[in-house]
Design an enzyme around this catalytic site. Structure first.
Site, short mmCIF file in Angstrom:
data_model
loop_
_atom_site.label_atom_id
_atom_site.label_comp_id
_atom_site.label_asym_id
_atom_site.label_seq_id
_atom_site.Cartn_x
_atom_site.Cartn_y
_atom_site.Cartn_z
N GLY A 252 96.63 13.19 50.84
CA GLY A 252 95.97 14.50 50.75
C GLY A 252 94.68 14.42 49.98
N GLY B 258 92.69 16.99 49.18
CA GLY B 258 92.30 18.30 48.64
C GLY B 258 92.01 18.16 47.15
N PHE B 259 92.08 19.28 46.43
CA PHE B 259 91.74 19.24 45.02
C PHE B 259 92.66 18.31 44.23
CE2 PHE B 259 89.87 23.40 46.21
CZ PHE B 259 88.57 23.11 45.86
N GLY B 260 93.97 18.34 44.51
CA GLY B 260 94.90 17.49 43.78
C GLY B 260 94.65 16.02 44.03
N VAL C 148 100.91 11.23 57.66
CA VAL C 148 102.15 10.65 57.14
C VAL C 148 103.32 11.30 57.86
CG1 VAL C 148 103.62 10.48 55.11
CG2 VAL C 148 101.15 10.04 54.92
N GLU D 204 89.46 39.35 50.34
CA GLU D 204 88.16 38.81 50.77
C GLU D 204 87.92 39.08 52.25
OE1 GLU D 204 88.96 34.78 49.79
OE2 GLU D 204 88.37 35.00 47.69
N ASP E 14 99.54 22.42 45.46
CA ASP E 14 100.39 23.49 46.00
C ASP E 14 101.77 23.02 46.43
OD1 ASP E 14 98.36 25.23 45.61
OD2 ASP E 14 97.82 25.50 47.71
N ALA F 119 92.70 26.33 42.89
CA ALA F 119 92.04 25.05 42.78
C ALA F 119 92.14 24.43 41.38
CB ALA F 119 90.58 25.18 43.22
#
Lengths: 428, 428
Positions: free
Chosen positions: A12, A14-16, A80, A172, A301, A317
């Site tokens: 992944g 993403g942010f992590g 994966v 939003e 997440d 985030a």
């Protein structure tokens, strides 16, 4: 090649995953970062792509490009499909098997329909760039269909936009849809008045932005209403189909329903033999490792983590970045045979935008809303965007949009179908 | 509503249709502009979207937005499926029937495979934004597959990029692919060296850019070779499949073949009962009307028109714009019962870019090439782009790309599939 360094596999980008990767830049490890997509996505601005304010590449950057100078990383595009924890292997969809010494699962979350997967086609959610383009098409086409509609009934169904879920994404989307109908499209249609569109934000709970203090929820509701959004709280949507949605006793004809209500952890969590919470998040140890497998970590997440006050770490985030960086330090500690402190989430505050000149900000009890909050929100988002070029372009686009009310990306494309040669044309 | 004005129906919002529409702004007519897509596309820069240098919305603008201030136009998103010339009606795919007094067909061209439609999947062409995103995905994925390849054979097939057709589009694509492999992707991969990619431009005829003077074709070939492109002229491609292509006696393994060789007129021409040339273009009268139907006009790539020197008007933007504007003046003349002069194409010259700092320009015999030609090409394209914002953003993107060699849109998306919730994950 033979390599004595430990192999860290990170799933992944993403942010992590990306923050963990970067924090291991100087560690004596080799890293393989696996993602199904070739880019890191700045999810906080995804709703801007869905509402035609930004182009897809403005909020994404190729993972390879971000990491090109970090020599100990190999980026692998792949999905994966299996984890063999005892053998310390992950398997990819193309059949490849990759060994690891340490594994970090940071594959994030997807939207969930609470057991109503049949709603997915009629109420698309927003997690990827493809989702955003899909929503953009749906919204832009709705106005086109309204313009071509033959009956008043049809027309009003095409001009009804319902957003289900009153969290930050729902707020939003609803705020921006109201701006599009009232400002952006002005004077462009000849048969309909886009400003007659109904934009409705539907929240099952008692208030929007439930994670914020009650006073800010109230502010948000007032700002939404000022922008032209109807806010309906306290009743859940009971059914959704292609014709509309059921709210309480009423069936409301609506051709565009957007889903911003439910989040479920990435299905990769199920590949681990580990306890999970109801949303599918993995219940990790205080050091974010999986019970019984100190060499497997979960971040972002996909991880279910509690703060000191007993509240869960929110799916934002900063939470994912902090977890990613923490896992990097935990791996470094293991390599040096040092102990690590448990993960501690530092809450810098909470902010949400509502639309043009409207936002709410809660910085550990220091609360403000309206124009100042909106400027603060803008600055924070431009600052945290990856890549100088993206920052520049996003600022430029926002300035442009602010003064002209225009949204430059109102282009319908991305059906995935290349134009066919010699497309058959039926006779008249 | 009752309206005594004549009704002009224009099919196609490209250069021909849009220029005709604008030129009728002050005429005593009402106009319906019909297009299958919601945007006008600046096709000369489409290859930049395909090669990740520009975002799709940078070179497109919503037709409604362009025409919002022109009160006598109604824009209709729709697909024409039938023309009843005697009844003066067009029929749309959604069943609507629209009456006209004057009809302009300007639906352009599509790519054609010369009777080899089975090549379409393995050699995508470039006419729409969806085509461009499709090619972008293919090219970016090819490098990813090469990186993951297990054998040298596989790897080199993924790193072979063949462009079929040595006209302007083929030359642009090949030149840019060479730059991507040699500059943009440098240092981003760990197992392959992208600079080892073979980019081959294949032209069946004796030279590339056959519409240019021979000296410029030579210059173009030299510039392509300097950028790293292999130029193969004189032999047509005999077969294409998923594994590669046949050139003369040789089958060349190649996973990415792009089609820039054939153009056929839009299939809408076949809806008219009118003579057409081999490429399907309608053979029009000197006033661009259809024989026997003075109220039906054809403009742009769908029209087969001769210049004074006997040569066909080339399928370039200025040709389409001139025809569109001419048809508007012809309609005005009819309304005023005046005669019109036959259409006359004014040839301002011909330019083609080859890649970074390389282009050829032929201004009615005043020929130049190289850096100066490239700057001229850039300036002309920015100048003719619709919308001040687009001009600004494209200039910014180009400046950025020039100094950094980066192409910001290297983001793989647009498969058309929204992310699914609870995607099944097979067991390990």
């Amino acid at each position: 090649m033979s390599d004595s360094r430990k192999h860290v596999v990170i799933v992944g980008g993403g942010f992590g995953g990306l923050w963990a990767t970067r924090a291991l830049a100087s560690a004596e490890v080799r890293i393989t970062l696996i993602d199904r997509r070739n880019h890191h996505l700045f999810q906080p601005l995804l709703y801007q792509v869905a509402t035609a304010g930004l182009s897809a590449p403005d909020i994404a950057a190729p993972l390879r490009h971000i990491l090109r100078k970090q020599k100990n990383v190999e980026v692998r595009l792949g999905e994966v499909t299996g984890i063999a924890a005892d053998a310390r292997q992950v398997r990819l969809a193309d059949g490849d098997v990759i060994d690891y010494d340490y594994l970090l699962l940071a594959s994030g979350a997807t939207h969930a329909y609470f057991g109503h997967d049949e709603w997915a086609d009629d109420a698309p959610g927003l997690k990827t760039l493809d989702d955003a383009l899909h929503i953009r098409r749906r919204v832009l086409l709705a106005f086109e269909r309204a313009e071509a509609a033959e009956t008043e009934e049809e027309r009003s169904a095409w001009l009804h936009f319902a957003v289900v879920g009153g969290g930050p994404t729902g707020v939003e989307l609803a705020g921006t849809l109201a701006e599009i109908s009232r400002k952006t499209l002005r004077r462009e249609f000849r048969r309909i008045d886009p400003a007659q569109a109904r934009v409705r934000l539907i929240e099952a709970g008692p208030r929007v932005l439930a994670n914020f203090p009650e006073s800010l929820s109230e502010k948000a509701r007032a700002q939404l209403q000022r922008l032209g959004v109807e806010v309906a709280t306290g009743t859940p949507v009971a059914a959704i189909d292609a014709r509309g949605y059921q709210l309480g006793a009423e069936f409301v004809p609506a051709r565009t329903v957007l889903w911003a209500a439910g989040v479920a952890a990435s299905p990769l969590g199920a590949l681990l033999d580990a306890p999970r919470d109801r949303a599918g998040r993995v219940l990790v140890e205080p050091d974010l490792s999986v019970p019984g497998h100190p060499e497997i970590f979960v971040a972002g997440d996909l991880a279910s983590v509690k703060q000191a006050n007993g509240q869960p770490v929110p799916g934002v985030a900063p939470g994912a970045k902090q977890m990613g960086a923490y896992v990097a330090s935990a791996i470094r500690a293991r390599l040096g045979r040092r102990a690590v402190e448990p993960f501690r989430y530092v809450d810098f505050g909470n902010l949400a935008t509502i639309g043009r000149r409207a936002a709410v900000v809660d910085l550990r009890g220091f609360k403000f809303s309206g124009f100042i909050a909106w400027v603060f929100w803008l600055a924070a988002h431009v600052f945290f965007l990856i890549g100088f070029r993206n920052r520049l372009i996003v600022m430029l686009n926002w300035s442009w949009a602010y003064f002209t009310y225009q949204r430059h990306a109102r282009i319908i494309f991305g059906t995935g179908e290349p134009a066919r040669t010699d497309a058959p044309v039926p006779p008249p």
